[in-house]
Structure formats: structure tokens, C-alpha cells
Design a protein around this motif. Structure first.
Motif, PDB file in Angstrom:
ATOM      1  N   LEU A   1       0.856  -1.185   0.000  1.00 54.03           N
ATOM      2  CA  LEU A   1       0.000   0.000   0.000  1.00 54.03           C
ATOM      3  C   LEU A   1       0.891   1.234   0.000  1.00 54.03           C
ATOM      4  O   LEU A   1       1.739   1.383   0.870  1.00 54.03           O
ATOM      5  CB  LEU A   1      -0.855   0.009   1.260  1.00 54.03           C
ATOM      6  CG  LEU A   1      -2.159  -0.790   1.257  1.00 54.03           C
ATOM      7  CD1 LEU A   1      -2.694  -0.884   2.674  1.00 54.03           C
ATOM      8  CD2 LEU A   1      -3.188  -0.154   0.355  1.00 54.03           C
TER       9      LEU A   1
ATOM     10  N   ASN B   1      -3.908   5.183   7.542  1.00 51.26           N
ATOM     11  CA  ASN B   1      -2.978   6.267   7.831  1.00 51.26           C
ATOM     12  C   ASN B   1      -3.522   7.603   7.347  1.00 51.26           C
ATOM     13  O   ASN B   1      -2.770   8.435   6.864  1.00 51.26           O
ATOM     14  CB  ASN B   1      -1.616   5.984   7.160  1.00 51.26           C
ATOM     15  CG  ASN B   1      -0.764   5.081   8.023  1.00 51.26           C
ATOM     16  OD1 ASN B   1      -1.217   4.582   9.042  1.00 51.26           O
ATOM     17  ND2 ASN B   1       0.466   4.877   7.612  1.00 51.26           N
TER      18      ASN B   1
ATOM     19  N   SER C   1      -2.688   4.653   2.533  1.00 46.72           N
ATOM     20  CA  SER C   1      -3.572   3.797   3.295  1.00 46.72           C
ATOM     21  C   SER C   1      -4.572   4.621   4.087  1.00 46.72           C
ATOM     22  O   SER C   1      -4.224   5.649   4.683  1.00 46.72           O
ATOM     23  CB  SER C   1      -2.719   2.949   4.239  1.00 46.72           C
ATOM     24  OG  SER C   1      -3.485   2.542   5.334  1.00 46.72           O
TER      25      SER C   1
HETATM   26  C1  LIG Z   1       1.240   3.897   8.262  1.00 47.03           C
HETATM   27  O1  LIG Z   1       2.227   4.814   8.700  1.00 47.03           O
HETATM   28  C2  LIG Z   1       3.170   4.264   9.585  1.00 47.03           C
HETATM   29  C3  LIG Z   1       4.053   5.383  10.094  1.00 47.03           C
HETATM   30  O2  LIG Z   1       4.564   6.152   9.015  1.00 47.03           O
HETATM   31  C4  LIG Z   1       3.965   3.164   8.842  1.00 47.03           C
HETATM   32  O3  LIG Z   1       4.905   2.584   9.697  1.00 47.03           O
HETATM   33  C5  LIG Z   1       3.005   2.132   8.353  1.00 47.03           C
HETATM   34  O4  LIG Z   1       3.690   1.159   7.577  1.00 47.03           O
HETATM   35  C6  LIG Z   1       1.914   2.760   7.514  1.00 47.03           C
HETATM   36  N1  LIG Z   1       0.956   1.741   7.193  1.00 47.03           N
HETATM   37  C7  LIG Z   1       0.457   1.612   5.981  1.00 47.03           C
HETATM   38  C8  LIG Z   1      -0.505   0.471   5.791  1.00 47.03           C
HETATM   39  O5  LIG Z   1       0.728   2.344   5.054  1.00 47.03           O
END
Ligand SMILES: *[C@@H]1O[C@H](CO)[C@@H](O)[C@H](O)[C@H]1NC(C)=O
Ligand SMILES: *[C@@H]1O[C@H](CO)[C@@H](O)[C@H](O)[C@H]1NC(C)=O
Ligand SMILES: *[C@@H]1O[C@H](CO)[C@@H](O)[C@H](O)[C@H]1NC(C)=O
Length: 276
Positions: free
Chosen positions: A79, A85, A82
Motif C-alpha cells: 500500500l 494512515n 492507506s
Molecule cells: C502507516 O504509517 C506508519 C508510520 O509512518 C507506517 O509505519 C506504516 O507502515 C503505515 N501503514 C500503511 C498500511 O501504510
């Protein structure tokens, strides 16, 4: 109250029909409203319309086998934005070899001059990739030699043949680890096919139709280059590899294979279905 119930029931019924018919794997909003519970699961199927359409494409997953590896394809989908996020949507990107899972080979895969000349997945003829096709069972105890090619009695004039061999029984495409002992075409089987049939498309049930470490000439032969002046056509046969041929009866079907349109790529992931 009663009119409301009638409307609700009508919406409910039409939603069930819609969920079944148009987008079976995407439940509609009405469907969501109907369940109001946690049974919101996509329907995944191999067969549609009670035996009318067979999906003979493998699902692209990180656990499918890949050449010369025991670790499978590994994660290839991520992703980039997301909703979890705070993005407005979920958006994924993927990175994988064009020879992953169900795919086809274009002539540039083994002929550098055709690669340079642009005989890529975008140059293949959709008329060859779509049309009547015969699914046959080939004896399981041998690789496909000229002798073995005689046994399915493929009639002259049949342009597309899908060969189900030992790889399907061994469920090799469902094993993460690449198995180099996969059943394959031997050179004299390929020659027999070119000399005795009118086949323009072959379908096989593992990642490769021949072992190219030992026999690149089998690939070259099927994909194009002909030494004899008898073969004037440059691009002779399209190989479609890693088809999912489990639980489909032998016989004639209408085959539909649609490769991704990738100029410059010597192969392409391809969705293939059989219609009865
Ligand atoms: C959401 O953001 C966090 C912090 O930046 C990151 O570690 C995580 O992989 C992200 N998740 C997705 C599903 O993008
Ligand atoms: C968005 O992606 C997340 C994973 O980060 C998933 O749990 C969620 O169901 C997705 N939402 C939609 C609307 O697809
Ligand atoms: C096909 O050839 C490969 C490589 O020689 C071998 O490992 C395999 O056992 C053969 N398969 C059959 C069914 O004979």
C-alpha cells in the motif's frame, strides 16, 4: 411501516441479485446494510455460472513459486497510501517478474534479435490468444516426447491445446518452493507438435513449458526461430505457462487469454479463462 418494509425487502432482494451477478467479489452497500455483522467476505471462485466459465489463472500471491527459489515470489504488493494512515484511499503498487504465475512468453524471451525488434507482449495476436481450445490429459509417467505427443490424438486443425501433465497432480503451483523436476516438453515433443499439428498456442501447468537451463533451443524453437525453410512463419507458437487446470474436464472450450499490454516486456501476466 409496511411500505417501508416492502421497499426494504425490494432493496434487499435486488442487492442479493446484484452481488451474485455483476460484481460477485464486491458486495454492494445494500449487502452491507443487510448483514450488519462481520460476515462481509468476498466470494472467491474458480467456476462461474455452475460450470460455464472456469478461471484457469492462478491467484498472484507471495507464496507462489518462482524460478530457482525456495522462498516463493515474496511480498510484491504494498500500500502506498492507506486509509488507516488518514489517506483518502487505499492505493497499492506491485513489483514482480513478468514471468510470475500464469503468464505467457513473447519471442523476445529467448531471441535477442526479436527482443530488440520489439516482439514483446504487446505484439502478440489476440486472435491466437482467444478462440476454440482443446484441454487434453497427457500420460503422467513421462515428459512430453514425440512419442507421448501421439497419445492425446490431437486432431489436425486444432489451433490451441492445453496440456495437463503431472504438475497439476503434484500441485506444484501451490508449493512455494520451485521444483526443477517439473514435467515439461522435450525437444522432440516440440518438433513433433510443429510438424504434425496446426497448434498456435500451447498451455502448460507449470512455470515453464521446457527446462531452459538444459535446453534453451526448445524455447527458441517454440517461440520462433526455424532452421528449416519449411517454417516460414516467424512467430509460430505462443506458450502460456502456469495454468490452473485442476478440476476441469478434458474437452473443447473457448479459451480467452488476455496478457497485460507491456511494450518492451518479453512476457506478461495473463488472465485466462475457459468458457464451456
Ligand atoms: C502507516 O504509517 C506508519 C508510520 O509512518 C507506517 O509505519 C506504516 O507502515 C503505515 N501503514 C500503511 C498500511 O501504510
Ligand atoms: C484500506 O486498507 C486497509 C489496510 O491498511 C484495510 O484494512 C482497509 O480495509 C482498506 N479500506 C478499504 C476501504 O478498502
Ligand atoms: C522430466 O524430466 C525431469 C528432468 O530430467 C525429471 O526430473 C522428471 O522426473 C521427468 N518427469 C517425468 C514424468 O518423467
Amino acid at each position: 411501516m409496511i411500505p417501508f418494509l416492502i421497499i426494504a425487502t425490494t432493496l434487499f432482494l435486488s442487492s442479493v441479485i446484484a452481488a451474485d451477478e455483476a460484481f460477485p467479489s464486491i458486495p454492494t452497500t445494500f449487502y452491507v446494510a443487510k448483514t450488519l455483522s462481520d460476515d462481509l467476505k468476498p466470494i472467491r471462485r474458480e467456476v462461474y455460472g455452475e460450470g460455464k466459465i472456469f478461471d484457469i489463472t492462478h491467484r498472484y500471491t507471495q507464496d507462489m513459486p518462482v524460478r530457482e527459489s525456495s522462498e516463493g515470489v515474496k511480498p510484491f504488493l504494498r500500500l502506498t497510501t492507506s486509509m488507516k494512515n488518514q489517506s483518502l484511499s487505499n492505493t497499492s503498487e506491485m513489483k514482480l517478474s513478468v514471468h510470475t504465475g500464469t503468464h505467457l512468453d513473447a519471442p523476445g524471451h529467448f531471441h535477442d534479435k526479436y527482443y530488440d525488434a520489439g516482439f514483446d507482449s504487446d505484439s502478440l495476436d489476440l486472435q491466437i490468444l482467444n478462440g476454440p481450445a482443446l484441454l487434453v490429459d497427457v500420460p503422467r509417467d513421462k515428459n512430453i516426447t514425440g512419442e507421448v505427443m501421439k497419445s492425446p490424438h490431437i486432431p489436425k486443425g486444432v489451433p490451441r491445446v492445453l496440456f495437463r501433465i503431472l504438475n497439476t497432480d503434484r500441485r506444484l503451483m501451490f508449493e512455494k518452493e520451485f521444483d526443477s523436476s517439473f514435467a515439461r516438453f522435450m525437444m522432440d515433443g516440440a518438433k513433433w507438435l510443429v510438424e504434425n499439428t496446426d497448434i498456435k498456442l500451447i498451455g502448460l501447468d507449470y512455470l515453464s513449458f521446457a527446462a531452459y537451463e538444459e535446453a534453451p533451443e526448445t524455447h527458441k524453437f517454440i517461440l520462433g526461430e526455424r532452421v528449416s525453410i519449411l517454417y516460414i512463419s516467424l512467430l509460430k507458437i505462443i506458450p502460456v505457462e502456469a495454468l490452473k487446470l485442476d478440476d476441469v474436464e478434458v474437452g473443447m472450450y473457448s479459451l480467452h487469454c488476455l496478457p497485460l499490454r507491456l511494450p518492451g516486456a518479453e512476457g506478461a501476466p495473463t488472465r485466462c479463462i475457459l468458457i464451456k
